[in-house]
Design an enzyme around this catalytic site. Structure first.
Site, PDB file in Angstrom:
ATOM      1  N   ASN A 161       0.869  -1.184   0.000  1.00 39.25           N
ATOM      2  CA  ASN A 161       0.000   0.000   0.000  1.00 39.25           C
ATOM      3  C   ASN A 161       0.904   1.232   0.000  1.00 39.25           C
ATOM      4  OD1 ASN A 161      -1.839   2.019   0.470  1.00 39.25           O
ATOM      5  ND2 ASN A 161      -2.346   1.381   2.566  1.00 39.25           N
TER       6      ASN A 161
ATOM      7  N   LYS B 151       0.110   4.222  -0.300  1.00 36.01           N
ATOM      8  CA  LYS B 151      -0.589   5.388   0.277  1.00 36.01           C
ATOM      9  C   LYS B 151      -0.373   6.633  -0.599  1.00 36.01           C
ATOM     10  CE  LYS B 151       0.058   3.411   4.828  1.00 36.01           C
ATOM     11  NZ  LYS B 151      -0.214   3.559   6.240  1.00 36.01           N
TER      12      LYS B 151
ATOM     13  N   HIS C 255      -9.598   0.568   4.667  1.00 35.50           N
ATOM     14  CA  HIS C 255      -8.340   0.833   5.387  1.00 35.50           C
ATOM     15  C   HIS C 255      -8.641   1.762   6.562  1.00 35.50           C
ATOM     16  CE1 HIS C 255      -4.309   2.253   6.327  1.00 35.50           C
ATOM     17  NE2 HIS C 255      -3.856   1.183   5.679  1.00 35.50           N
TER      18      HIS C 255
ATOM     19  N   GLU D 147      -7.205   4.250   7.661  1.00 33.24           N
ATOM     20  CA  GLU D 147      -7.053   5.687   7.364  1.00 33.24           C
ATOM     21  C   GLU D 147      -8.300   6.223   6.652  1.00 33.24           C
ATOM     22  OE1 GLU D 147      -3.212   5.314   5.500  1.00 33.24           O
ATOM     23  OE2 GLU D 147      -2.377   4.799   7.460  1.00 33.24           O
TER      24      GLU D 147
ATOM     25  N   GLU E   5      -5.350  -5.436  10.436  1.00 28.29           N
ATOM     26  CA  GLU E   5      -4.390  -4.355  10.653  1.00 28.29           C
ATOM     27  C   GLU E   5      -4.704  -3.656  11.970  1.00 28.29           C
ATOM     28  OE1 GLU E   5      -2.440  -3.073   6.804  1.00 28.29           O
ATOM     29  OE2 GLU E   5      -4.241  -1.861   6.974  1.00 28.29           O
TER      30      GLU E   5
ATOM     31  N   GLY F  84       2.046   2.111  10.687  1.00 23.86           N
ATOM     32  CA  GLY F  84       2.949   3.246  10.539  1.00 23.86           C
ATOM     33  C   GLY F  84       3.618   3.687  11.830  1.00 23.86           C
TER      34      GLY F  84
ATOM     35  N   SER G 174       3.322  -2.243  10.384  1.00 26.51           N
ATOM     36  CA  SER G 174       4.776  -2.197  10.602  1.00 26.51           C
ATOM     37  C   SER G 174       5.476  -3.515  10.259  1.00 26.51           C
ATOM     38  CB  SER G 174       5.092  -1.768  12.038  1.00 26.51           C
ATOM     39  OG  SER G 174       4.604  -0.458  12.264  1.00 26.51           O
TER      40      SER G 174
HETATM   41  C1  PEP Z   1      -0.862  -0.037   5.927  1.00 23.69           C
HETATM   42  O1  PEP Z   1      -0.916   1.113   5.566  1.00 23.69           O
HETATM   43  O2  PEP Z   1      -1.752  -0.816   5.575  1.00 23.69           O
HETATM   44  C2  PEP Z   1       0.246  -0.455   6.782  1.00 23.69           C
HETATM   45  C3  PEP Z   1       0.213  -1.635   7.311  1.00 23.69           C
HETATM   46  O3  PEP Z   1       1.258   0.461   6.980  1.00 23.69           O
HETATM   47  P1  PEP Z   1       2.687   0.180   7.663  1.00 23.69           P
HETATM   48  O4  PEP Z   1       3.228  -1.095   7.066  1.00 23.69           O
HETATM   49  O5  PEP Z   1       3.514   1.355   7.318  1.00 23.69           O
HETATM   50  O6  PEP Z   1       2.450   0.029   9.118  1.00 23.69           O
END
Ligand code: PEP
Length: 254
Positions: free
Chosen positions: A12, A14, A100, A102, A170, A176, A216
């Site tokens: 992703n 983003k 997601h 976000e 997630e 993040g 992460s």
């Molecule tokens: C994500 O945006 O779905 C995600 C898991 O981000 P990160 O790997 O940066 O934590």
């Protein structure tokens, strides 16, 4: 990771990168994929919407698939700034991330909306990657499993199958942040999700459906997470922006 489910490694991107970055990243991944055809995983990258055309051209013939970071529930109409699932499919998206955290936070998307988006994405011929996950507050108050169960059941499309749907667990506190779920935390939630899927879509489809971990994930922790019995790959944000890191995560899955 079960041998009966092919791991999916999803990136992703983003809201990151310009044309030159996207081209470079996509071509590095395409080259690696072409040179390593025997590796047993599926790979998909989800660039920012304006870069989809460039990325699909760059990935052509490599086997790396492309996905969108969102997909509107309507097929067309007065929805300024959004993209229809038909257009996303038409431009070359095989997958669509929906729900997601976000988007749930920034755009107020609830389970009902996520379910409608997943159903429209599937109707258009894409695989829906449905994101769910608890906040730190929910985890600390002992509601991690119940939160994920509720989000899963509320967001799961009618007619969900292992072919048209992927679930991404997630934990919001891990996205993040550099904080990653422990293997025990990840396996507990993934197993609870699969148990809920058994009730919702039957044991056969549930045993085939891929459940990704996201939050992460990086080369140093990917192997341990993807080795867990109910973790079938990753949805990766930050580490998907560097080809060597993203590729190393994929290798950990094969
Ligand atoms: C994500 O945006 O779905 C995600 C898991 O981000 P990160 O790997 O940066 O934590």
């Amino acid at each position: 990771m079960s041998t009966s489910r092919r791991p999916l490694i999803a990136g992703n991107w983003k809201m990151n990168g310009l044309k030159k970055d996207a081209k470079q990243l996509a071509s590095q991944l395409a080259k690696r994929m072409i040179n390593n055809k025997k590796l047993a995983f599926d790979m998909v990258v989800c660039p920012p919407t304006p870069l989809l055309g460039l990325v699909v051209e760059t990935l052509k013939g490599s086997g790396v698939k492309m996905g969108s970071q969102d997909s509107h529930q309507a097929t067309s109409g007065a929805h300024t700034g959004d993209s229809s699932p038909q257009l996303l499919k038409n431009i070359g998206c095989a997958y669509a991330i929906v729900g997601h955290s976000e988007r749930r936070t920034d755009h107020g998307e609830d389970d009902k909306c996520v379910k409608a988006k997943a159903e429209s994405a599937i109707e258009a011929g894409m695989v829906a990657i449905i994101c769910i996950g608890e906040t730190l507050k929910q985890r600390k108050s002992g509601r991690a499993i119940s939160t994920n169960r509720k989000q899963l059941l509320g967001s799961l499309p009618e007619g969900a199958s292992a072919k048209n749907t992927v679930i991404a667990y997630e934990p919001v506190w891990a996205i993040g942040t550099g904080e990653v779920a422990t293997p025990a935390q990840a396996q507990e939630i993934h197993a609870a999700i699969r148990a809920e899927l058994v009730k919702a879509i039957g044991a056969k489809e549930a045993s085939k459906m891929r459940i990704l971990y996201g939050g992460s994930m990086k080369p140093s922790n990917a192997k341990e997470l993807i080795a867990l019995p109910d973790v079938d790959g990753g949805l990766i944000g930050g580490a998907s922006l560097k080809a060597p890191d993203f590729w190393a995560i994929a290798e950990a899955a094969s």
